[in-house]
Design a protein around this motif. Structure first.
Motif, mmCIF file in Angstrom:
data_model
loop_
_atom_site.group_PDB
_atom_site.id
_atom_site.type_symbol
_atom_site.label_atom_id
_atom_site.label_comp_id
_atom_site.label_asym_id
_atom_site.label_seq_id
_atom_site.Cartn_x
_atom_site.Cartn_y
_atom_site.Cartn_z
ATOM 1 N N PRO A 52 0.811 -1.228 0.000
ATOM 2 C CA PRO A 52 0.000 0.000 0.000
ATOM 3 C C PRO A 52 0.839 1.271 0.000
ATOM 4 O O PRO A 52 0.464 2.270 -0.629
ATOM 5 C CB PRO A 52 -0.824 -0.136 1.289
ATOM 6 N N LEU A 55 2.289 1.843 -3.463
ATOM 7 C CA LEU A 55 1.248 2.226 -4.425
ATOM 8 C C LEU A 55 0.673 3.605 -4.113
ATOM 9 O O LEU A 55 -0.255 4.061 -4.783
ATOM 10 C CB LEU A 55 0.126 1.183 -4.441
ATOM 11 N N GLY A 56 1.211 4.249 -3.074
ATOM 12 C CA GLY A 56 0.744 5.584 -2.721
ATOM 13 C C GLY A 56 -0.596 5.608 -2.025
ATOM 14 O O GLY A 56 -1.246 6.660 -1.943
ATOM 15 N N GLN A 57 -1.022 4.460 -1.493
ATOM 16 C CA GLN A 57 -2.341 4.375 -0.850
ATOM 17 C C GLN A 57 -2.295 4.794 0.614
ATOM 18 O O GLN A 57 -3.331 5.117 1.192
ATOM 19 C CB GLN A 57 -2.874 2.946 -0.974
ATOM 20 N N ILE A 58 -1.108 4.758 1.229
ATOM 21 C CA ILE A 58 -0.940 5.185 2.616
ATOM 22 C C ILE A 58 0.340 6.011 2.718
ATOM 23 O O ILE A 58 1.216 5.941 1.853
ATOM 24 C CB ILE A 58 -0.866 3.983 3.595
ATOM 25 N N THR A 59 0.442 6.780 3.791
ATOM 26 C CA THR A 59 1.631 7.591 4.021
ATOM 27 C C THR A 59 2.753 6.736 4.603
ATOM 28 O O THR A 59 2.531 5.600 5.045
ATOM 29 C CB THR A 59 1.333 8.731 4.998
ATOM 30 N N GLN A 62 1.909 5.871 8.166
ATOM 31 C CA GLN A 62 0.970 4.743 8.272
ATOM 32 C C GLN A 62 1.681 3.426 7.968
ATOM 33 O O GLN A 62 1.388 2.399 8.584
ATOM 34 C CB GLN A 62 -0.202 4.957 7.308
ATOM 35 N N TRP A 63 2.586 3.458 7.032
ATOM 36 C CA TRP A 63 3.396 2.276 6.715
ATOM 37 C C TRP A 63 4.220 1.860 7.923
ATOM 38 O O TRP A 63 4.285 0.686 8.270
ATOM 39 C CB TRP A 63 4.296 2.607 5.526
ATOM 40 N N THR A 118 7.830 5.420 -2.033
ATOM 41 C CA THR A 118 6.691 5.947 -1.284
ATOM 42 C C THR A 118 6.393 7.378 -1.723
ATOM 43 O O THR A 118 7.075 7.944 -2.583
ATOM 44 C CB THR A 118 6.990 5.949 0.226
ATOM 45 N N ALA A 141 4.488 5.081 -6.307
ATOM 46 C CA ALA A 141 3.474 5.703 -5.450
ATOM 47 C C ALA A 141 2.682 6.764 -6.183
ATOM 48 O O ALA A 141 1.556 7.095 -5.777
ATOM 49 C CB ALA A 141 4.140 6.318 -4.213
ATOM 50 N N GLY A 144 0.717 4.433 -9.339
ATOM 51 C CA GLY A 144 -0.153 3.339 -8.921
ATOM 52 C C GLY A 144 0.198 1.986 -9.500
ATOM 53 O O GLY A 144 -0.665 1.112 -9.639
#
Length: 205
Positions: A52, A55-59, A62-63, A118, A141, A144
């Motif tokens: 995630p 893929l740029g879905q979380i910061t 968060q990672w 990221t 990121a 996608g």
């Protein structure tokens, strides 16, 4: 008559080719925690934890939280936090010989960074003084798609403005090299500066 160029763009990985991480401190912390060297990296990049972020879905924050929670299944939470923090803050260096070769190549054709990264990649490049180095930057990121997905290679060729079969691709992971070859790119597995030198010799002489 001039010799035709062997390719019209260089697509280059970032980590493991240009930027390198010193994980000495992390390895010491892993030994102290009773973990095998590389255990933290394995957890951090496990698909359910790292994908995630790539893929740029979380910061990145968060990672880091997700990685700490996953590693806490193996060690106490405070050790998990220390290990993941050490991973995230690993000292880095840039290989100036690699940069020198790529800059020479840029006198002839575009150089595009193609990296699984990221949302912090732009900040990392700026911190290293490389914000304006590449002609284009294709970050997983931001687009996608991660290597070895063929889509990220297609995007990189489009950004370079040349067909895929006219691209030289350089990466330190064989699965990424094989994916580039599947698209018809000239692809080189990077194990050290001589690999890049040999790949660029037809262009630079």
């Amino acid at each position: 008559m001039a010799t035709p160029r062997p390719f019209d763009a260089v697509l280059c990985d970032f980590d493991g080719v240009i930027r390198f991480h010193d994980q000495t401190e992390l390895a010491e912390l892993e030994r102290a925690a009773g973990l095998a060297e590389g255990a933290t990296t394995k957890v951090v990049f496990a698909p359910e934890v790292g994908l995630p972020a790539l893929l740029g879905q979380i910061t990145v924050e968060q990672w880091q939280d997700a990685a700490e929670a996953a590693l806490a299944r193996q060690v106490p939470p405070e050790r998990a936090r220390a290990l993941v923090t050490a991973f995230m803050k690993t000292p880095t260096r840039v290989d100036e010989d690699v940069l020198g070769l790529l800059r020479r190549a840029q006198a002839h054709l575009p150089v595009v960074l193609v990296t699984n990264a990221t949302l912090d990649l732009e900040d990392d490049l700026a911190w290293l003084g490389l914000a304006h180095f590449a002609d284009e930057v294709v970050s997983s990121a931001r687009v996608g798609a991660t290597k070895p997905s063929l889509r990220i290679y297609e995007i990189a060729a489009e950004r370079a403005g040349v067909p895929a079969h006219r691209c030289l691709f350089v990466d330190d992971r064989m699965e990424n090299v094989e994916a580039a070859r599947a698209l018809g790119m000239t692809a080189v597995l990077f194990t050290g500066v001589p690999d890049l030198e040999a790949a660029l010799t037809p262009l630079l002489g």
